[in-house]
Design a protein around this motif. Structure first.
Motif, short mmCIF file in Angstrom:
data_model
loop_
_atom_site.label_atom_id
_atom_site.label_comp_id
_atom_site.label_asym_id
_atom_site.label_seq_id
_atom_site.Cartn_x
_atom_site.Cartn_y
_atom_site.Cartn_z
N MET A 1 105.27 62.17 -4.80
CA MET A 1 106.36 61.21 -4.71
C MET A 1 107.38 61.43 -5.83
O MET A 1 107.03 61.93 -6.90
N GLN A 2 108.61 61.01 -5.55
CA GLN A 2 109.64 60.92 -6.57
C GLN A 2 110.18 59.49 -6.50
O GLN A 2 110.63 59.04 -5.46
N VAL A 3 110.07 58.77 -7.61
CA VAL A 3 110.53 57.38 -7.65
C VAL A 3 111.38 57.20 -8.91
O VAL A 3 110.85 57.21 -10.03
N HIS A 4 112.69 57.08 -8.70
CA HIS A 4 113.64 56.93 -9.81
C HIS A 4 113.50 58.10 -10.81
O HIS A 4 113.82 59.22 -10.46
N ASP A 5 113.00 57.83 -12.03
CA ASP A 5 112.92 58.89 -13.05
C ASP A 5 111.48 59.40 -13.20
O ASP A 5 111.12 59.95 -14.24
N GLU A 6 110.70 59.25 -12.15
CA GLU A 6 109.27 59.54 -12.22
C GLU A 6 108.83 60.47 -11.09
O GLU A 6 109.30 60.37 -9.96
N LEU A 7 107.93 61.39 -11.42
CA LEU A 7 107.27 62.22 -10.42
C LEU A 7 105.78 61.86 -10.40
O LEU A 7 105.17 61.68 -11.46
N VAL A 8 105.23 61.76 -9.21
CA VAL A 8 103.82 61.38 -9.06
C VAL A 8 103.07 62.52 -8.38
O VAL A 8 103.53 63.06 -7.36
N PHE A 9 101.90 62.86 -8.94
CA PHE A 9 101.13 64.02 -8.48
C PHE A 9 99.70 63.62 -8.14
O PHE A 9 99.19 62.59 -8.60
N GLU A 10 99.06 64.49 -7.38
CA GLU A 10 97.61 64.44 -7.17
C GLU A 10 97.07 65.69 -7.86
O GLU A 10 97.51 66.81 -7.56
N VAL A 11 96.11 65.51 -8.78
CA VAL A 11 95.64 66.64 -9.59
C VAL A 11 94.12 66.67 -9.59
O VAL A 11 93.45 65.64 -9.73
N LYS A 12 93.57 67.86 -9.43
CA LYS A 12 92.11 68.01 -9.52
C LYS A 12 91.66 67.64 -10.93
O LYS A 12 92.29 68.05 -11.92
N GLU A 13 90.56 66.88 -11.01
CA GLU A 13 90.11 66.35 -12.31
C GLU A 13 89.91 67.45 -13.35
O GLU A 13 90.33 67.31 -14.50
N GLU A 14 89.27 68.56 -12.94
CA GLU A 14 88.95 69.59 -13.94
C GLU A 14 90.19 70.29 -14.49
O GLU A 14 90.13 70.92 -15.55
N ALA A 15 91.33 70.18 -13.76
CA ALA A 15 92.56 70.86 -14.22
C ALA A 15 93.55 69.89 -14.85
O ALA A 15 94.67 70.28 -15.20
N LEU A 16 93.15 68.64 -15.01
CA LEU A 16 94.09 67.58 -15.41
C LEU A 16 94.79 67.87 -16.73
O LEU A 16 96.02 67.80 -16.83
N SER A 17 94.04 68.23 -17.74
CA SER A 17 94.61 68.44 -19.07
C SER A 17 95.65 69.56 -19.05
O SER A 17 96.76 69.41 -19.56
N GLU A 18 95.30 70.66 -18.42
CA GLU A 18 96.21 71.81 -18.36
C GLU A 18 97.49 71.47 -17.59
O GLU A 18 98.60 71.79 -18.03
#
Length: 930
Positions: free
Chosen positions: A880-897
């Motif tokens: 999603m893109q909402v105003h000044d924000e991007l929203v993602f779905e991320v695999k837990e093990e890759a979250l930090s990277e």
């Protein structure tokens, strides 16, 4: 009503109606470049006259530029009149062009006024026994009325013959000049006789006679007995020179030397092509449609109806083709493999081609492909049907076979595709495993970048505006409402020209709009480097969709329903009776008639307003408006989100898929529908709970990355204010820093309340908030709010200078620009209406910031999407893109990277004079990610 003779000479006082038309539609009409209200009003009046009265002879008369003989006679003549406003002046030339194109003589004679031209022609015609009808709103023209000359006020439809003048003024036409001379005229600065008004003038004229008779019989004035009659003779004597000067100034000249005679003022055949061009430019769609649907431009009087009609030939389809120079008979319908292969060969050889799909639904997630159309050169277009229900397989090519042949072509990034809203076509093709590449031009986006507020950007509107062409509408071939059929059910004889025309018109629009942008390198850059590359990105986001917890929303819906019942009962208790809380009319009765609450604002019809702004103000002092506000907010939340979202889950994907729109907002921001993700409230608990229902699947997290205070950072960059730049460069809390500057203290000593007020000032100023608005928001006296603002500008003088410079540049150019050159037009920046002009000035200050923020988030989306496609390895999805924000779905093990990488990419999307900061969060749902 006075009778009007047949076939009169019609003389239209264009100058009289010019200002009246201008003020009749103040600031409400524009083609996106200039206001068009006066043009529309005068042309509408001219057309009305032509519809009501059949005549061979007609002329439209305007004042010419420059001084007249009256100015030489009396230098103060019309000295009180302000100069013509710029927003009216710019309408004169196109108005004259349209009148001439209508085939009407247009007269502007220097050295005299329009009245004098009309008077001369009317006098000549009357002496020749020719009936004359003068269309004017000017009372001075009553002096011209005689047995052959009649006046009509088209604005009021009042007709005045000789008896009509006597009924209206109480005197015959012969005394009108004397009447005007005695009273004078403040508007024209005609002096008249001091102390003589309408009643006194009538008493003098009815009792004694005209000016000469009055001055011959001054001794007979006192016995007339009207108020002031005893001193009137002396006033007249003292002002004899002024009275006779006024008589000369008010007298319409009847002997203007000009190359026109009443007999010569014959209507000519309208210049249809010129009318089409002008109506298109002015965005007069209904008049343009009349021409494009077969009219020849002639307005015909209709004895049975004042409406009248355009002459239309019997074969409208032929007339459309002739009028638009588009010959639909040349379009091809491709039904055999041999024909298809010929077209495929031509398409493959072309550097670029126009392309369109026909489907059975507007929902890109379920739409089935019914056919495809192509255009290589203007007028050279074809339609390939692949799934019409009534055609047997041998009569149309197999969809699978056609798509297999086209797949290499459509996926070739080197071959340019031109379309109108290509995001939809790309999404439809993706359902058939074709991932379109080479999206080079989109006419919807080109029009939007060229002028975002110039009108709608759908193909039919663009064809009218840029090509003066009326496309076959979908309703023409599919029907309307419940009876409307889908494209796969439409007869090929109708479907093929419609579909092929889409491709042909798209190509023509592309050529036309690109030629207009040829000398606009900055606009070209925004179009080619931001908007067009974003098309496939948005298509991917939409098709990915987002998971929704429908059980959570169902529970919330039940809770909201219970709360609504409670609020309803509370409202009944306060009001003392039951009423419909959703009915503005019933609410008006309760609040303003029964409870006698103060009326804050009225609707255009004069009724007390019950809009949100009004209720918010009333809620400060009264309980019922506060209850209504809460009820409305919860009811909207329930109907728009908690009830609706579960029903929008796609049964195949199990997700909700929004639609993003690039060509809707004026500033460049994206908007979304079905569902609207931009309007989910975040400042109340119920809104935040809705965000909790946007969830991640097992093994994944929702990640949200939001630009911090981006518009304030852009303000610092644009204004170059040293203190503001320094605060951001040093990473200070900008609201605390502002409070410290205003209060003359250090950040350490700023209280939370002081920071809150500074935050309101920071954000309020970039949206053009006044001291009154700030006082209202903070609940403080206006004087205190004004002090805050004054002190702010003392501490940040660069911001004040930026605002002043922006306002003046906007007024001069008619638009403002973002850092990247996106142009934001402001049609009302020079409006005579103060409220509209002030609103445009506020928009001028905010639009560069909001528009630049929109550009930056789009550039960020392009960077992030490119990285995801190349290196994401299926570990991250942009949802999603909402105003000044991007929203993602991320695999837990890759979250930090991935958090680190996306933050880095977003912060590198723009180079400002202050750091661009992106804040990252994550969780099991969207709300937790904040």
């Amino acid at each position: 009503m006075a009778s009007i003779p047949d076939n009169p000479l019609i003389l239209i006082d264009g100058s009289s109606y010019l200002y009246r038309a201008f003020h009749a539609y103040p600031g409400t009409m524009s083609n996106g470049e200039i206001p068009t209200n006066a043009i529309y009003g005068v042309v509408n009046m001219v057309r009305s006259m032509m519809r009501q009265f059949a005549s061979e002879r007609i002329a439209v008369v305007f004042d010419a530029k420059g001084k007249t003989f009256r100015d030489e006679m009396y230098p103060e003549y019309k000295a009180n009149r302000p100069s013509m406003p710029d927003e009216l002046r710019c309408q004169i030339e196109p108005l004259h062009k349209i009148i001439k194109a209508l085939g009407l003589p247009l007269i502007c004679e220097t050295g005299v006024e329009a009245d004098d031209v009309i008077g001369t022609l009317a006098s000549q015609a009357s002496k020749a026994g020719m009936p004359v009808l003068i269309s004017t709103g000017d009372k001075d023209m009553a002096q011209l009325v005689d047995d052959n000359v009649t006046l009509i006020n088209t604005m009021t439809n009042v007709v005045m013959d000789r008896e009509g003048v006597i009924d209206k003024f109480g005197i015959p036409p012969e005394l009108i000049i004397d009447y005007l001379a005695l009273m004078g005229d403040k508007v024209d600065n005609i002096p008249g006789v001091p102390g003589v008004g309408e009643k006194t003038a009538l008493a003098l004229l009815q009792g004694i006679g005209g000016l000469d008779e009055l001055y011959d019989n001054l001794d007979k004035i006192a016995p007339l007995g009207f108020r002031g009659s005893k001193t009137m003779a002396k006033k007249l004597e003292d002002n004899r020179d002024n009275a006779y000067l006024s008589y000369k100034l008010a007298t319409i000249k009847l002997d203007v030397d000009m190359p026109f005679t009443p007999e010569s003022l014959l209507k000519e055949t309208p210049a249809k092509d010129e009318l089409i061009e002008m109506y298109g430019k002015m965005a007069f769609k209904s008049w343009l449609s009349e021409l494009l649907e077969g009219g020849d431009g002639t307005v015909v009087a209709d004895e049975k109806s004042a409406a009248g009609r355009y002459n239309a030939p019997e074969k409208a389809a032929e007339a459309i083709s002739v009028a638009t120079k588009i010959d639909r008979s040349q379009y091809k319908t491709v039904l055999t493999e041999t024909e298809f292969n010929k077209w495929l060969e031509k398409l493959t050889a072309a550097d670029e081609f126009a392309f369109d799909t026909e489907t059975d639904s507007l929902d890109y997630m379920v739409a089935n492909l019914v056919g495809l159309s192509f255009a290589i050169n203007e007028g050279e277009a074809a339609y390939v049907p692949v799934a019409h229900d009534y055609l047997d397989a041998p009569e149309q090519l197999s969809r699978d076979w056609v798509l297999a042949q086209l797949k290499p072509l459509l996926e070739n990034p080197q071959q340019g595709k031109i379309g109108q809203n290509l995001k939809y076509d790309a999404s439809v093709l993706a359902r058939y495993d074709i991932h379109m590449q080479g999206i080079k031009h989109d006419t919807m986006l080109a029009s939007y970048v060229y002028n975002s507020v110039g009108g709608k950007h759908d193909m039919d509107s663009l064809a009218l505006r840029f090509l003066q062409h009326s496309c076959i509408s979908f309703e023409q071939i599919a029907g309307k409402g419940k009876a409307q059929i889908t494209f796969n059910q439409i007869d090929l004889e109708q479907a093929a020209p419609y579909a092929a025309e889409d491709a042909d018109v798209t190509l023509r629009l592309h050529n036309q709009i690109q030629s207009l942008m040829e000398n606009e390198p900055e606009l070209q850059k925004v179009y080619r480097e931001i908007e067009v590359p974003l098309v496939p990105v948005l298509s991917r986001i939409e098709r990915t969709g987002v998971l929704i917890d429908d059980m959570l929303l169902g529970a919330q819906s039940q809770e909201i329903a219970q709360r609504l019942d409670e609020l309803e009962l509370k409202a009944y208790e306060i009001a003392g009776e039951k009423f419909n809380l959703s009915s503005p009319k019933q609410l008006q009765t309760i609040l303003f008639e029964k409870m006698q609450l103060p009326v804050v604002k009225k609707t255009p019809s004069g009724a007390p307003s019950t809009n949100e702004e009004v209720l918010q103000e009333l809620a400060l002092d009264y309980p019922l408006p506060a209850v209504i506000l809460e009820y409305r907010g919860l009811a909207k939340l329930k109907s728009t989100y908690t009830d609706k979202l579960p029903k929008m889950i796609n049964p195949t994907t199990g997700r909700v898929h929004t639609s993003y729109h690039q060509a809707v907002t004026a500033t460049g921001r994206l908007s979304s529908t079905d569902p609207n993700l931009q309007n989910i409230p975040i400042r109340n608990e119920e809104g935040r709970r809705i965000r909790q229902a946007f969830v991640a699947p097992h093994g994944w997290k929702i990640m949200a990355v939001d630009y911090s205070q981006i518009e304030l950072r852009i303000m610092a960059h644009l204004s170059g204010d040293k203190a503001l730049l320094e605060a951001f460069q040093q990473g200070k809390d900008i609201h605390a820093a502002t409070a410290a500057e205003i209060l003359g203290t250090t950040i350490d000593h700023v209280t939370s309340e002081q920071r809150r007020r500074a935050k309101a000032v920071n954000f309020g100023l970039i949206y053009g908030m006044s001291a009154f608005g700030l006082a209202k928001q903070l609940g403080i006296p206006r004087g205190e709010a004004q002090h805050y603002m004054d002190t702010y500008f003392e501490r940040y003088p660069g911001v004040m200078q930026y605002m002043e410079d922006t306002r003046s540049r906007a007024a001069e150019k008619g638009y403002v620009e973002t850092i990247y050159g996106r142009r934001l037009h402001l049609p009302e920046i020079q409006s005579r209406n103060g409220m509209r002009r002030k609103a445009a000035e506020r928009a001028a200050i905010n639009a560069p910031m909001q528009g630049t923020a929109a550009d930056i988030i789009k550039k960020a989306m392009l960077l992030v999407d490119e990285w995801i496609e190349k290196e994401g390895d299926g570990r991250v999805k942009l949802l999603m893109q909402v105003h000044d924000e991007l929203v993602f779905e991320v695999k837990e093990e890759a979250l930090s990277e991935i958090e680190s990488k996306v933050q880095e990419l977003m912060e590198s999307a723009a180079e400002l004079n202050v750091p661009l900061v992106a804040e990252v969060g994550h969780g099991d749902n969207w709300e937790q990610a904040h």
